[in-house]
Design a protein around this motif. Structure first.
Motif, PDB file in Angstrom:
ATOM      1  N   ASN A 273      14.447   3.513   4.797  1.00 55.78           N
ATOM      2  CA  ASN A 273      15.067   2.797   3.653  1.00 55.78           C
ATOM      3  C   ASN A 273      14.086   1.324   3.490  1.00 55.78           C
ATOM      4  OD1 ASN A 273      17.296   4.219   3.469  1.00 55.78           O
ATOM      5  ND2 ASN A 273      18.529   3.474   5.329  1.00 55.78           N
ATOM      6  N   SER A 274      13.175   1.307   4.220  1.00 53.85           N
ATOM      7  CA  SER A 274      12.329  -0.073   3.895  1.00 53.85           C
ATOM      8  C   SER A 274      11.394   0.373   2.721  1.00 53.85           C
ATOM      9  CB  SER A 274      11.488  -0.289   5.317  1.00 53.85           C
ATOM     10  OG  SER A 274      10.228   0.631   5.227  1.00 53.85           O
ATOM     11  N   LEU A 275      11.362   1.337   2.220  1.00 57.53           N
ATOM     12  CA  LEU A 275      10.456   1.706   1.078  1.00 57.53           C
ATOM     13  C   LEU A 275      11.220   1.414  -0.197  1.00 57.53           C
ATOM     14  CD1 LEU A 275       9.456   5.548   2.370  1.00 57.53           C
ATOM     15  CD2 LEU A 275       8.092   3.255   2.443  1.00 57.53           C
ATOM     16  N   GLY A 276      10.389   1.209  -1.226  1.00 55.43           N
ATOM     17  CA  GLY A 276      10.944   0.893  -2.580  1.00 55.43           C
ATOM     18  C   GLY A 276      11.636   2.038  -3.033  1.00 55.43           C
ATOM     19  N   GLU A 277      12.789   1.794  -3.860  1.00 58.63           N
ATOM     20  CA  GLU A 277      13.202   2.903  -4.590  1.00 58.63           C
ATOM     21  C   GLU A 277      12.511   3.901  -5.170  1.00 58.63           C
ATOM     22  OE1 GLU A 277      17.298   2.491  -6.135  1.00 58.63           O
ATOM     23  OE2 GLU A 277      17.675   0.505  -4.890  1.00 58.63           O
ATOM     24  N   MET A 278      12.930   5.019  -5.219  1.00 54.28           N
ATOM     25  CA  MET A 278      12.297   5.894  -6.277  1.00 54.28           C
ATOM     26  C   MET A 278      12.770   5.898  -7.764  1.00 54.28           C
ATOM     27  SD  MET A 278      12.867   9.824  -4.446  1.00 54.28           S
ATOM     28  CE  MET A 278      13.682   9.646  -3.258  1.00 54.28           C
ATOM     29  N   ASP A 279      11.630   5.969  -8.464  1.00 55.09           N
ATOM     30  CA  ASP A 279      11.940   5.965 -10.038  1.00 55.09           C
ATOM     31  C   ASP A 279      12.316   7.511 -10.100  1.00 55.09           C
ATOM     32  OD1 ASP A 279       9.452   7.541 -10.374  1.00 55.09           O
ATOM     33  OD2 ASP A 279       8.534   5.822 -11.061  1.00 55.09           O
ATOM     34  N   GLU A 280      12.747   7.774 -11.482  1.00 56.40           N
ATOM     35  CA  GLU A 280      13.040   9.168 -11.972  1.00 56.40           C
ATOM     36  C   GLU A 280      12.128  10.154 -11.844  1.00 56.40           C
ATOM     37  OE1 GLU A 280      15.194  10.869 -15.861  1.00 56.40           O
ATOM     38  OE2 GLU A 280      15.856   8.572 -15.642  1.00 56.40           O
ATOM     39  N   SER A 281      10.931   9.728 -12.129  1.00 57.29           N
ATOM     40  CA  SER A 281      10.133  10.862 -12.237  1.00 57.29           C
ATOM     41  C   SER A 281       9.623  11.450 -10.959  1.00 57.29           C
ATOM     42  CB  SER A 281       8.540  10.256 -12.859  1.00 57.29           C
ATOM     43  OG  SER A 281       7.956   8.999 -12.237  1.00 57.29           O
TER      44      SER A 281
ATOM     45  N   ASN B 233      15.302  12.755   3.182  1.00 55.64           N
ATOM     46  CA  ASN B 233      14.549  11.718   3.452  1.00 55.64           C
ATOM     47  C   ASN B 233      12.963  11.956   2.794  1.00 55.64           C
ATOM     48  OD1 ASN B 233      14.394  13.408   5.263  1.00 55.64           O
ATOM     49  ND2 ASN B 233      14.149  11.836   7.047  1.00 55.64           N
ATOM     50  N   SER B 234      12.794  12.920   1.958  1.00 51.45           N
ATOM     51  CA  SER B 234      11.535  13.240   1.452  1.00 51.45           C
ATOM     52  C   SER B 234      10.901  12.235   0.128  1.00 51.45           C
ATOM     53  CB  SER B 234      11.352  14.421   0.716  1.00 51.45           C
ATOM     54  OG  SER B 234      11.608  15.461   1.606  1.00 51.45           O
ATOM     55  N   ARG B 235       9.678  11.956   0.374  1.00 52.79           N
ATOM     56  CA  ARG B 235       9.385  11.124  -0.713  1.00 52.79           C
ATOM     57  C   ARG B 235       7.785  11.702  -1.220  1.00 52.79           C
ATOM     58  NH1 ARG B 235      10.961   5.556  -1.524  1.00 52.79           N
ATOM     59  NH2 ARG B 235       9.546   5.777  -3.417  1.00 52.79           N
ATOM     60  N   LEU B 236       7.237  11.289  -2.323  1.00 50.72           N
ATOM     61  CA  LEU B 236       5.918  11.211  -2.603  1.00 50.72           C
ATOM     62  C   LEU B 236       5.187  10.181  -1.941  1.00 50.72           C
ATOM     63  CD1 LEU B 236       6.169  12.825  -6.493  1.00 50.72           C
ATOM     64  CD2 LEU B 236       6.074  13.913  -4.378  1.00 50.72           C
ATOM     65  N   SER B 237       4.132  10.582  -1.443  1.00 49.02           N
ATOM     66  CA  SER B 237       3.573   9.416  -0.485  1.00 49.02           C
ATOM     67  C   SER B 237       2.677   8.559  -1.204  1.00 49.02           C
ATOM     68  CB  SER B 237       2.566  10.096   0.561  1.00 49.02           C
ATOM     69  OG  SER B 237       1.366  10.868   0.052  1.00 49.02           O
ATOM     70  N   CYS B 238       2.361   9.316  -2.496  1.00 51.30           N
ATOM     71  CA  CYS B 238       1.530   8.156  -3.513  1.00 51.30           C
ATOM     72  C   CYS B 238       2.572   7.220  -4.359  1.00 51.30           C
ATOM     73  CB  CYS B 238       0.795   9.059  -4.569  1.00 51.30           C
ATOM     74  SG  CYS B 238       2.089   9.912  -5.819  1.00 51.30           S
ATOM     75  N   GLN B 239       3.849   7.569  -3.982  1.00 54.21           N
ATOM     76  CA  GLN B 239       4.864   6.618  -4.611  1.00 54.21           C
ATOM     77  C   GLN B 239       5.683   5.714  -3.739  1.00 54.21           C
ATOM     78  OE1 GLN B 239       4.785   6.312  -8.137  1.00 54.21           O
ATOM     79  NE2 GLN B 239       3.077   7.464  -7.729  1.00 54.21           N
TER      80      GLN B 239
ATOM     81  N   THR C 103       0.823  -1.099  -0.026  1.00 55.50           N
ATOM     82  CA  THR C 103       0.062   0.113   0.016  1.00 55.50           C
ATOM     83  C   THR C 103       0.741   1.243   0.011  1.00 55.50           C
ATOM     84  OG1 THR C 103      -1.632  -1.239   1.365  1.00 55.50           O
ATOM     85  CG2 THR C 103      -1.741   1.106   1.142  1.00 55.50           C
ATOM     86  N   SER C 104       0.497   2.361  -0.844  1.00 59.96           N
ATOM     87  CA  SER C 104       1.222   3.615  -0.648  1.00 59.96           C
ATOM     88  C   SER C 104       0.838   4.333   0.899  1.00 59.96           C
ATOM     89  CB  SER C 104       0.731   4.510  -1.858  1.00 59.96           C
ATOM     90  OG  SER C 104      -0.260   5.134  -1.598  1.00 59.96           O
ATOM     91  N   ILE C 105       1.937   5.056   0.999  1.00 59.23           N
ATOM     92  CA  ILE C 105       1.594   5.769   2.394  1.00 59.23           C
ATOM     93  C   ILE C 105       0.610   6.595   1.945  1.00 59.23           C
ATOM     94  CG2 ILE C 105       2.555   7.767   3.652  1.00 59.23           C
ATOM     95  CD1 ILE C 105       5.181   6.769   3.414  1.00 59.23           C
TER      96      ILE C 105
ATOM     97  N   LEU D 119      -5.359   8.064   3.521  1.00 57.60           N
ATOM     98  CA  LEU D 119      -6.598   8.374   3.077  1.00 57.60           C
ATOM     99  C   LEU D 119      -7.604   7.476   3.624  1.00 57.60           C
ATOM    100  CD1 LEU D 119      -5.753   9.393  -0.531  1.00 57.60           C
ATOM    101  CD2 LEU D 119      -6.459  11.197   1.306  1.00 57.60           C
ATOM    102  N   ASP D 120      -7.145   6.094   3.642  1.00 60.88           N
ATOM    103  CA  ASP D 120      -8.030   5.051   4.160  1.00 60.88           C
ATOM    104  C   ASP D 120      -8.282   5.270   5.595  1.00 60.88           C
ATOM    105  OD1 ASP D 120      -8.016   3.909   1.700  1.00 60.88           O
ATOM    106  OD2 ASP D 120      -6.831   2.272   2.207  1.00 60.88           O
ATOM    107  N   ASN D 121      -7.578   6.063   6.413  1.00 57.36           N
ATOM    108  CA  ASN D 121      -7.932   6.260   7.879  1.00 57.36           C
ATOM    109  C   ASN D 121      -8.332   7.832   7.923  1.00 57.36           C
ATOM    110  OD1 ASN D 121      -6.959   3.710   9.325  1.00 57.36           O
ATOM    111  ND2 ASN D 121      -5.494   3.849   7.602  1.00 57.36           N
ATOM    112  N   ASP D 122      -9.002   8.309   6.937  1.00 54.53           N
ATOM    113  CA  ASP D 122      -9.412   9.904   7.046  1.00 54.53           C
ATOM    114  C   ASP D 122      -8.555  10.634   7.713  1.00 54.53           C
ATOM    115  OD1 ASP D 122     -11.906   9.053   6.441  1.00 54.53           O
ATOM    116  OD2 ASP D 122     -12.038   8.167   8.633  1.00 54.53           O
ATOM    117  N   ILE D 123      -7.104  10.522   7.097  1.00 53.09           N
ATOM    118  CA  ILE D 123      -5.945  11.701   7.270  1.00 53.09           C
ATOM    119  C   ILE D 123      -6.077  12.090   5.833  1.00 53.09           C
ATOM    120  CG2 ILE D 123      -3.719  12.299   7.613  1.00 53.09           C
ATOM    121  CD1 ILE D 123      -3.711   9.951   9.703  1.00 53.09           C
ATOM    122  N   ARG D 124      -6.537  13.197   5.478  1.00 50.95           N
ATOM    123  CA  ARG D 124      -6.986  13.787   4.156  1.00 50.95           C
ATOM    124  C   ARG D 124      -5.662  14.645   3.586  1.00 50.95           C
ATOM    125  NH1 ARG D 124      -9.844  10.679   2.509  1.00 50.95           N
ATOM    126  NH2 ARG D 124     -11.767  10.076   3.915  1.00 50.95           N
TER     127      ARG D 124
END
Length: 112
Positions: free
Chosen positions: A60-68, A82-88, A25-27, A32-37
């Protein structure tokens, strides 16, 4: 199931929160599934930076980022190493601690 601890955010979860998320599941989906909008202006298609989060623990447990994702993150407000797009950022088995930045670049929300 992994536990995602969300640090307090004045708009989305003032007291902070803890949610469970299945591996794969993505972050963003877990929040969103837990009403944090959390914002996700592009509907989780990796086309904006509004769902940007900072992963304080478990990065480090998250999958690697792609170029986009890497390219988009360059435009995110408050970018950190340590920033990520939570949808990815796909949850594995490890627990996470995430911080939702106070601001995002969302022209629709800002009425532009």
């Amino acid at each position: 199931m992994a536990v995602i601890k969300i640090l307090p955010h004045p708009e989305y979860c003032p007291q902070g929160a803890r949610v469970e998320a299945a591996a794969g599941t993505s972050i963003c989906e877990a929040l969103l599934d837990n009403d944090i909008r959390i914002e996700h202006a592009c509907d989780m298609s990796c086309a904006c930076t509004t769902c940007h989060v900072i992963v304080r623990e478990g990065f480090n447990s998250l999958g690697e980022m792609d170029e986009s994702e890497e390219d988009l993150l360059d435009r995110a407000w408050g970018l950190e190493p340590n920033s990520r797009l939570s949808c990815q950022a796909i949850v594995a088995q490890q627990d996470l601690t995430v911080e939702i930045p106070r601001y995002s670049i969302n022209h629709a929300k800002e009425n532009h």
